[in-house]
Design a protein around this motif. Sequence first.
Motif, PDB file in Angstrom:
ATOM      1  N   THR A  19      -6.915 -24.155 -32.397  1.00  0.00           N
ATOM      2  CA  THR A  19      -7.647 -24.409 -31.161  1.00  0.00           C
ATOM      3  C   THR A  19      -9.239 -24.417 -31.551  1.00  0.00           C
TER       4      THR A  19
ATOM      5  N   THR B 123       2.583 -28.210 -26.770  1.00  0.00           N
ATOM      6  CA  THR B 123       1.819 -27.928 -25.376  1.00  0.00           C
ATOM      7  C   THR B 123       0.335 -27.850 -25.540  1.00  0.00           C
ATOM      8  N   GLU B 124      -0.612 -28.830 -25.098  1.00  0.00           N
ATOM      9  CA  GLU B 124      -1.810 -28.386 -24.888  1.00  0.00           C
ATOM     10  C   GLU B 124      -2.290 -27.299 -24.257  1.00  0.00           C
ATOM     11  N   ASN B 125      -1.614 -26.880 -23.419  1.00  0.00           N
ATOM     12  CA  ASN B 125      -1.976 -25.722 -22.323  1.00  0.00           C
ATOM     13  C   ASN B 125      -1.881 -24.505 -23.197  1.00  0.00           C
ATOM     14  N   TYR B 126      -1.243 -24.270 -24.042  1.00  0.00           N
ATOM     15  CA  TYR B 126      -1.258 -22.967 -24.891  1.00  0.00           C
ATOM     16  C   TYR B 126      -2.354 -22.952 -25.647  1.00  0.00           C
ATOM     17  N   LYS B 127      -3.494 -22.163 -25.396  1.00  0.00           N
ATOM     18  CA  LYS B 127      -4.467 -22.210 -26.530  1.00  0.00           C
ATOM     19  C   LYS B 127      -4.617 -21.049 -27.440  1.00  0.00           C
TER      20      LYS B 127
ATOM     21  N   LYS C 236      -9.962 -27.158 -27.083  1.00  0.00           N
ATOM     22  CA  LYS C 236      -8.808 -28.016 -27.327  1.00  0.00           C
ATOM     23  C   LYS C 236      -7.990 -27.679 -28.295  1.00  0.00           C
TER      24      LYS C 236
ATOM     25  N   ASP D   6     -11.612 -24.855 -20.160  1.00  0.00           N
ATOM     26  CA  ASP D   6     -11.464 -26.408 -20.254  1.00  0.00           C
ATOM     27  C   ASP D   6     -12.640 -26.826 -21.636  1.00  0.00           C
TER      28      ASP D   6
END
Length: 87
Positions: free
Chosen positions: A8, A27-31, A50, A47
Amino acid sequence: MYGYIYITTNLINNKKYIGKHKSKVFTENYKGSGKLLIKAIEKYGIDNFKVELLEECDSLEELNKKEIYWIRYYDAVDSNMFYNLIK
């Protein structure tokens, strides 16, 4: 796939976090869930982070070994450019 290793990146200061996540899909949602990373997400906003896939793993044993490998590879615990606290 059993899980994956990810990195991340804070898009504001370029600090990074290496972690593992048990999931059948990337998944890109899990940071991540590291303490310093969570504080940084609260400060900078989700936001501004990444996530990129480093490696897929097929078992818990492989997932644990690969997380250690990548943290060592980047010297993430000793670098001030990472949020990682534990090797």
